[in-house]
Design a protein around this motif. Sequence first.
Motif, PDB file in Angstrom:
ATOM      1  N   GLU A   1       3.527  14.014 -36.413  1.00 35.08           N
ATOM      2  CA  GLU A   1       4.088  12.742 -37.374  1.00 35.08           C
ATOM      3  C   GLU A   1       2.906  11.674 -37.685  1.00 35.08           C
ATOM      4  N   ALA A   2       2.447  11.261 -36.351  1.00 38.46           N
ATOM      5  CA  ALA A   2       1.421  10.375 -36.422  1.00 38.46           C
ATOM      6  C   ALA A   2       0.118  10.706 -37.288  1.00 38.46           C
ATOM      7  N   ARG A   3      -0.207  11.965 -36.989  1.00 39.76           N
ATOM      8  CA  ARG A   3      -1.420  12.577 -37.905  1.00 39.76           C
ATOM      9  C   ARG A   3      -0.957  12.406 -39.183  1.00 39.76           C
ATOM     10  N   GLN A   4       0.141  12.885 -39.729  1.00 37.91           N
ATOM     11  CA  GLN A   4       0.590  12.777 -41.252  1.00 37.91           C
ATOM     12  C   GLN A   4       0.628  11.378 -41.790  1.00 37.91           C
ATOM     13  N   ARG A   5       1.189  10.595 -40.874  1.00 37.99           N
ATOM     14  CA  ARG A   5       0.954   8.956 -41.363  1.00 37.99           C
ATOM     15  C   ARG A   5      -0.374   8.532 -41.545  1.00 37.99           C
ATOM     16  N   GLU A   6      -1.271   8.991 -40.642  1.00 37.14           N
ATOM     17  CA  GLU A   6      -2.472   8.709 -40.628  1.00 37.14           C
ATOM     18  C   GLU A   6      -3.396   9.075 -41.849  1.00 37.14           C
ATOM     19  N   GLU A   7      -2.708  10.345 -42.276  1.00 34.06           N
ATOM     20  CA  GLU A   7      -3.528  10.937 -43.368  1.00 34.06           C
ATOM     21  C   GLU A   7      -2.894  10.303 -44.863  1.00 34.06           C
ATOM     22  N   THR A   8      -1.739   9.856 -44.695  1.00 31.01           N
ATOM     23  CA  THR A   8      -1.043   9.315 -45.811  1.00 31.01           C
ATOM     24  C   THR A   8      -1.752   8.017 -46.079  1.00 31.01           C
ATOM     25  N   TYR A   9      -2.039   7.137 -44.899  1.00 32.99           N
ATOM     26  CA  TYR A   9      -2.503   5.926 -44.906  1.00 32.99           C
ATOM     27  C   TYR A   9      -3.775   5.894 -45.717  1.00 32.99           C
ATOM     28  N   LYS A  10      -4.763   7.037 -45.242  1.00 29.53           N
ATOM     29  CA  LYS A  10      -6.123   7.143 -45.748  1.00 29.53           C
ATOM     30  C   LYS A  10      -6.009   7.557 -47.142  1.00 29.53           C
ATOM     31  N   LYS A  11      -4.976   8.417 -47.663  1.00 30.27           N
ATOM     32  CA  LYS A  11      -4.906   8.489 -49.015  1.00 30.27           C
ATOM     33  C   LYS A  11      -4.568   7.400 -49.866  1.00 30.27           C
ATOM     34  N   GLU A  12      -3.767   6.624 -49.283  1.00 31.58           N
ATOM     35  CA  GLU A  12      -3.326   5.551 -50.003  1.00 31.58           C
ATOM     36  C   GLU A  12      -4.623   4.402 -50.014  1.00 31.58           C
ATOM     37  N   ILE A  13      -5.468   4.374 -49.051  1.00 30.84           N
ATOM     38  CA  ILE A  13      -6.716   3.602 -49.168  1.00 30.84           C
ATOM     39  C   ILE A  13      -7.668   3.922 -49.976  1.00 30.84           C
ATOM     40  N   THR A  14      -7.702   5.319 -50.074  1.00 30.29           N
ATOM     41  CA  THR A  14      -8.557   5.889 -51.030  1.00 30.29           C
ATOM     42  C   THR A  14      -8.390   5.665 -52.414  1.00 30.29           C
ATOM     43  N   ASN A  15      -7.188   5.863 -52.760  1.00 27.02           N
ATOM     44  CA  ASN A  15      -6.532   5.685 -54.223  1.00 27.02           C
ATOM     45  C   ASN A  15      -6.542   4.270 -54.447  1.00 27.02           C
ATOM     46  N   LEU A  16      -6.464   3.004 -53.798  1.00 27.22           N
ATOM     47  CA  LEU A  16      -6.645   1.832 -54.009  1.00 27.22           C
ATOM     48  C   LEU A  16      -7.892   1.283 -54.276  1.00 27.22           C
ATOM     49  N   ARG A  17      -8.853   2.175 -53.555  1.00 26.46           N
ATOM     50  CA  ARG A  17     -10.512   1.819 -53.712  1.00 26.46           C
ATOM     51  C   ARG A  17     -10.911   2.271 -55.227  1.00 26.46           C
ATOM     52  N   GLN A  18      -9.982   3.438 -55.395  1.00 22.53           N
ATOM     53  CA  GLN A  18     -10.377   4.081 -56.830  1.00 22.53           C
ATOM     54  C   GLN A  18     -10.013   3.208 -57.811  1.00 22.53           C
ATOM     55  N   ARG A  19      -8.727   2.364 -57.674  1.00 17.26           N
ATOM     56  CA  ARG A  19      -8.331   1.598 -58.785  1.00 17.26           C
ATOM     57  C   ARG A  19      -9.274   0.416 -58.922  1.00 17.26           C
ATOM     58  N   VAL A  20     -10.105  -0.149 -57.930  1.00 17.84           N
ATOM     59  CA  VAL A  20     -10.904  -1.293 -57.936  1.00 17.84           C
ATOM     60  C   VAL A  20     -12.135  -1.086 -58.792  1.00 17.84           C
ATOM     61  N   PRO A  21     -12.556  -1.947 -59.886  1.00 16.02           N
ATOM     62  CA  PRO A  21     -13.613  -1.262 -60.838  1.00 16.02           C
ATOM     63  C   PRO A  21     -15.022  -1.608 -60.083  1.00 16.02           C
ATOM     64  N   PRO A  22     -15.905  -0.774 -60.202  1.00 13.50           N
ATOM     65  CA  PRO A  22     -17.379  -1.271 -59.462  1.00 13.50           C
ATOM     66  C   PRO A  22     -17.703  -2.349 -59.702  1.00 13.50           C
ATOM     67  N   ASN A  23     -18.759  -3.030 -58.931  1.00 12.61           N
ATOM     68  CA  ASN A  23     -19.044  -4.057 -59.137  1.00 12.61           C
ATOM     69  C   ASN A  23     -18.520  -5.311 -59.183  1.00 12.61           C
ATOM     70  N   SER A  24     -16.990  -5.079 -58.801  1.00 14.81           N
ATOM     71  CA  SER A  24     -16.171  -6.171 -58.922  1.00 14.81           C
ATOM     72  C   SER A  24     -16.191  -7.170 -57.827  1.00 14.81           C
ATOM     73  N   GLU A  25     -16.079  -8.491 -58.159  1.00 13.95           N
ATOM     74  CA  GLU A  25     -16.154  -9.369 -57.109  1.00 13.95           C
ATOM     75  C   GLU A  25     -15.017  -9.117 -56.128  1.00 13.95           C
ATOM     76  N   ASP A  26     -14.124  -8.492 -56.618  1.00 14.22           N
ATOM     77  CA  ASP A  26     -12.984  -8.254 -55.809  1.00 14.22           C
ATOM     78  C   ASP A  26     -13.040  -7.294 -54.578  1.00 14.22           C
ATOM     79  N   VAL A  27     -14.322  -6.328 -54.612  1.00 14.61           N
ATOM     80  CA  VAL A  27     -14.301  -5.320 -53.855  1.00 14.61           C
ATOM     81  C   VAL A  27     -14.756  -5.946 -52.252  1.00 14.61           C
ATOM     82  N   ALA A  28     -15.509  -6.760 -52.169  1.00 17.38           N
ATOM     83  CA  ALA A  28     -15.482  -7.452 -51.005  1.00 17.38           C
ATOM     84  C   ALA A  28     -14.357  -7.890 -50.096  1.00 17.38           C
ATOM     85  N   LEU A  29     -13.646  -8.554 -50.984  1.00 13.74           N
ATOM     86  CA  LEU A  29     -12.455  -9.093 -50.569  1.00 13.74           C
ATOM     87  C   LEU A  29     -11.259  -7.972 -50.133  1.00 13.74           C
TER      88      LEU A  29
END
Length: 444
Positions: free
Chosen positions: A411-439
Amino acid sequence: MGKQDAIQILSKSTNGTLELDQQALKSVLETSWDKPTAVISICGEKRKGKSFMINLLIHHLTENLEKKLLGKLFNQTLEPTFEWRGGQTRNTEGIWITSSPITLETKQGPVNLYVMDTQGMFDNKTSKQEADQIFTLATLMSSVLVFNLFRQIQSNDIEHLTYWTRIANWVGNEQSSSSLQNLVLLIRDFPHQSLGYGVEGGKKYISLLERDLSESSGSEEVSNNVKDLQKLYPNVGAFAMPAPGSKIMRGSAAVKPIKIKDIDKKFRHNACKLFKELTTDLSPLLLNQSPMTGSSLYDYVLKCSERILTKEMPHSKDLSEHVADQWLNDYIAGAVNDYRDKMHKVLEHFYDEFSDLQKVHEKEKTSRIHQFEKISKFGKSDALAEARVLIEEQLDKQFEKMSYHVRELSEARQREETYKKEITNLRQRVPPNSEDVALFNVRV
């Protein structure tokens, strides 16, 4: 060695119940108090020649009977140790045993052997409970139990034998870790001459019997009973015995010595073979995997008789159910222990997902259920059905306990995988070269 005497150790008391003569038993076993001890006994239906056969065995052991049986000393007589006579009236009552041991040289060293005769079963003077008590006690005392049968093995013979053996096994293990040792099905007046006599004739007859049972209705229960006996006894054999001859079979109401020349020649030859089969490689009785001495056998019989020869002993129906329940409980416990050992080995090197472990569990559980369904079982159908369900439940509970840390890690592994997927999805929603990327990365 001189003529052996017999002493009665089990008889009816004045109030009509069976009673063990402790003093008589002690006087018999004192000679073997610190020596390895064995007992050969014979049981079976009344008036079928049990005492005659056991008398022949004693003479074989004490007076070099083999020479007599093979044709020499024809005019000699066989003085009986156990009272014997022809006719239909029951002769032996209770349990009788030779008064002194016969010392045999075996691979394990000297063994003091006693020979025992028992009251015939299935007559109108012996109650069901008395038969249960006599047979159970005789079984517990026997290194080799000879079950005397007439002409054939019938389903009710095997049913009674299996029932009594299970009671004996239960009573013995209730006191300590005892073990039944050798069972010989002695088929007297064997009618199938084409199969031959002796051990080989017995084997061929058993094979034919098993074939016939497989083709007849109601054969499953008989087949299961035979399998039960083979599991309860390490050694089970059958011996086909010809008739002793018309003069012996007619017998006499009076007790008379038997002349060797009156015994049929085929019977004499096969009797020698039988006696060798019974005594070759004879082992002493075992208690907690150790040979019993006369002293330990005496204590053991006293403890077992306290359970068997009491008013508190359940009637046969109740006892049968109790034995069946005990067997089922023991089987379930064994199945759970076996499952636990197997799963412990699996978990020692298990690094896969919890779902993979579940598959292993289901496979092991199914295997044990199939095994339970295949083996011969002792008990009523409704109790067996409940036992099947209980095995599944117990194995599921064991799995829950044993797999807890694997499930948590999965279950811990599954939570970690879910967390990684959420992070990946969030990163994909941030436009390239955005000033908000670093933040965004800092926050992540």
